[in-house]
Write an enzyme that holds these catalytic residues in place. Structure first.
Site, PDB file in Angstrom:
ATOM      1  N   ARG A 187       0.840  -1.212   0.000  1.00 30.39           N
ATOM      2  CA  ARG A 187       0.000   0.000   0.000  1.00 30.39           C
ATOM      3  C   ARG A 187       0.875   1.262   0.000  1.00 30.39           C
ATOM      4  NH1 ARG A 187      -3.524  -0.785   5.228  1.00 30.39           N
ATOM      5  NH2 ARG A 187      -4.464   1.181   4.568  1.00 30.39           N
TER       6      ARG A 187
ATOM      7  N   HIS B  37      -0.755   7.027   7.547  1.00 28.40           N
ATOM      8  CA  HIS B  37      -1.296   7.158   8.899  1.00 28.40           C
ATOM      9  C   HIS B  37      -0.273   7.960   9.687  1.00 28.40           C
ATOM     10  CE1 HIS B  37      -2.840   3.383   7.080  1.00 28.40           C
ATOM     11  NE2 HIS B  37      -3.971   3.695   7.684  1.00 28.40           N
TER      12      HIS B  37
ATOM     13  N   HIS C  19      -5.136  -3.495  14.004  1.00 29.56           N
ATOM     14  CA  HIS C  19      -6.522  -3.935  14.147  1.00 29.56           C
ATOM     15  C   HIS C  19      -6.665  -4.871  15.343  1.00 29.56           C
ATOM     16  CE1 HIS C  19      -6.447  -2.535   9.977  1.00 29.56           C
ATOM     17  NE2 HIS C  19      -7.700  -2.223  10.193  1.00 29.56           N
TER      18      HIS C  19
ATOM     19  N   ASP D 129      -8.858   7.057  13.790  1.00 32.38           N
ATOM     20  CA  ASP D 129      -9.005   5.752  13.145  1.00 32.38           C
ATOM     21  C   ASP D 129     -10.248   5.087  13.738  1.00 32.38           C
ATOM     22  OD1 ASP D 129      -8.569   3.570  11.513  1.00 32.38           O
ATOM     23  OD2 ASP D 129      -6.459   3.368  12.032  1.00 32.38           O
TER      24      ASP D 129
END
Length: 363
Positions: free
Chosen positions: A150, A181, A193, A263
């Site tokens: 990414r 981020h 996560h 987030d």
């Protein structure tokens, strides 16, 4: 003045339900984030986004649509945008042998990234989506499984210029952008996560490297999403809950004046602060107090959606008790992310020369 509407929530399915409507009408709701489960085809997506806008035209309809493996809509004509690493690889490719032209790869990559931003932005807008959480400004250290391809590149200068090119394309499509981020998620291995990654480097090291794109892009970035990472040499709280990171460093030092999103508060790691798991409301209040303009609560509309109602009710109560203040500046930043131009209908877009040329430029 508009009421400050900080909550970005989601909806459960392909169309709005009786439970979704009052949540969208709630004055604290500022937008909707869509996921793959909200997608069947373009016709259905346009019906859904139109239904959302019919309830409130100022709701910001968002999606995580970066290209590569983070792209929620992939069928029915949506272009598969390559992962950002493909643009970084193109940057490094100046051709071979006698035909090599130094620096030509960088210029081709920059043009291709603008094309990708235009394709991504204009296709989303044709379906009534206002905003995508892109580009990723994290550096490709080769460590983070959650970032991986990414990221554009390991060099923050290359990342900044390719991101700027992508944002130029989004702008041509009438779409704002989101650098993420902050101050950088590429150095740590853990996936935020499930647990909170810890980056033990000094502030000086982070600013010199991972965070470098943010001040370089301060005139171009319209919003930022902090990393769900703890940098203990700077603050014991994750960046998204840290006034030091958001107000002292990002706002004052780097002079960023766009919107800041928290987030996803539904990640348990996002609510584990100072050793305990906080309620959604307490986590949202802390994020707003630290300097976020908007807070995301994702994937909680499924089932009875109790968590969404709990957050909306809890925030209203917290505001009444003076635990957080509605800020006019925050609402202005949210409104500034809404597109100012009318989107092009899909069939017109498909034959538009600028769009057709952009498709040709993708790697």
């Amino acid at each position: 003045m508009h009421q400050h509407a900080p909550v970005i929530l989601d909806v459960a399915g392909l169309e709005l339900t009786a439970a979704d409507r009052p949540r969208l009408k709630n004055p604290l709701t500022g937008g909707v984030i869509l996921f793959a489960r909200n997608w069947q085809d373009r016709h259905q997506l346009l019906e859904l986004t139109s239904a959302i806008k019919a309830i409130r035209s100022d709701l910001l309809i968002c999606v995580d649509h970066e290209g590569g493996r983070v792209q929620r809509f992939r069928t029915d004509g949506f272009t598969h945008v390559p992962p950002m690493r493909a643009f970084g690889e193109l940057w490094m490719d100046d051709g071979k042998g006698a035909k090599a032209v130094p620096g030509s790869g960088a210029l081709r990559a920059s043009n291709a990234a603008t094309a990708a931003g235009y394709v991504l932005g204009s296709e989303l807008r044709s379906c009534g989506v206002d905003f995508s959480f892109t580009p990723v400004l994290d550096l490709d250290w080769g460590e983070s499984g959650v970032i991986g391809d990414r990221a554009f590149h390991r060099d923050p200068r290359v990342v900044a210029l390719l991101a700027k090119s992508l944002m130029h394309g989004l702008l041509q499509a009438g779409m704002a952008n989101c650098g993420k981020h902050f101050p950088g998620h590429g150095f740590v291995k853990a996936d935020s996560h499930t647990d909170i990654p810890v980056d033990k480097r000094s502030l000086k090291a982070i600013l010199a490297d991972d965070a470098a794109p943010y001040p370089w892009l301060s005139s171009t970035l319209t919003s930022v999403m902090p990393a769900h990472v703890i940098y203990p040499k700077v603050d014991m709280r994750p960046a998204g809950f840290s006034a030091r990171w958001l107000q002292d460093i990002l706002r004052r030092q780097m002079r960023f004046d766009g919107a800041i999103f928290s987030d996803d508060l539904s990640m348990e790691a996002a609510r584990r602060l100072d050793g305990q798991v906080l309620s959604y409301t307490d986590a949202a209040v802390l994020a707003l107090a630290a300097g976020c303009d908007m807070v995301l609560l994702c994937n909680q509309s499924l089932g009875d959606g109790q968590a969404v109602d709990e957050l909306l009710d809890g925030l209203a109560q917290a505001q009444a008790n003076g635990r957080w203040q509605a800020l006019e500046a925050s609402e202005a930043r949210r409104q500034a992310l809404l597109p100012e131009t009318a989107p092009q209908p899909w069939d017109d877009l498909m034959v538009q020369p600028a769009y057709m040329q952009a498709l040709d430029l993708l790697p």
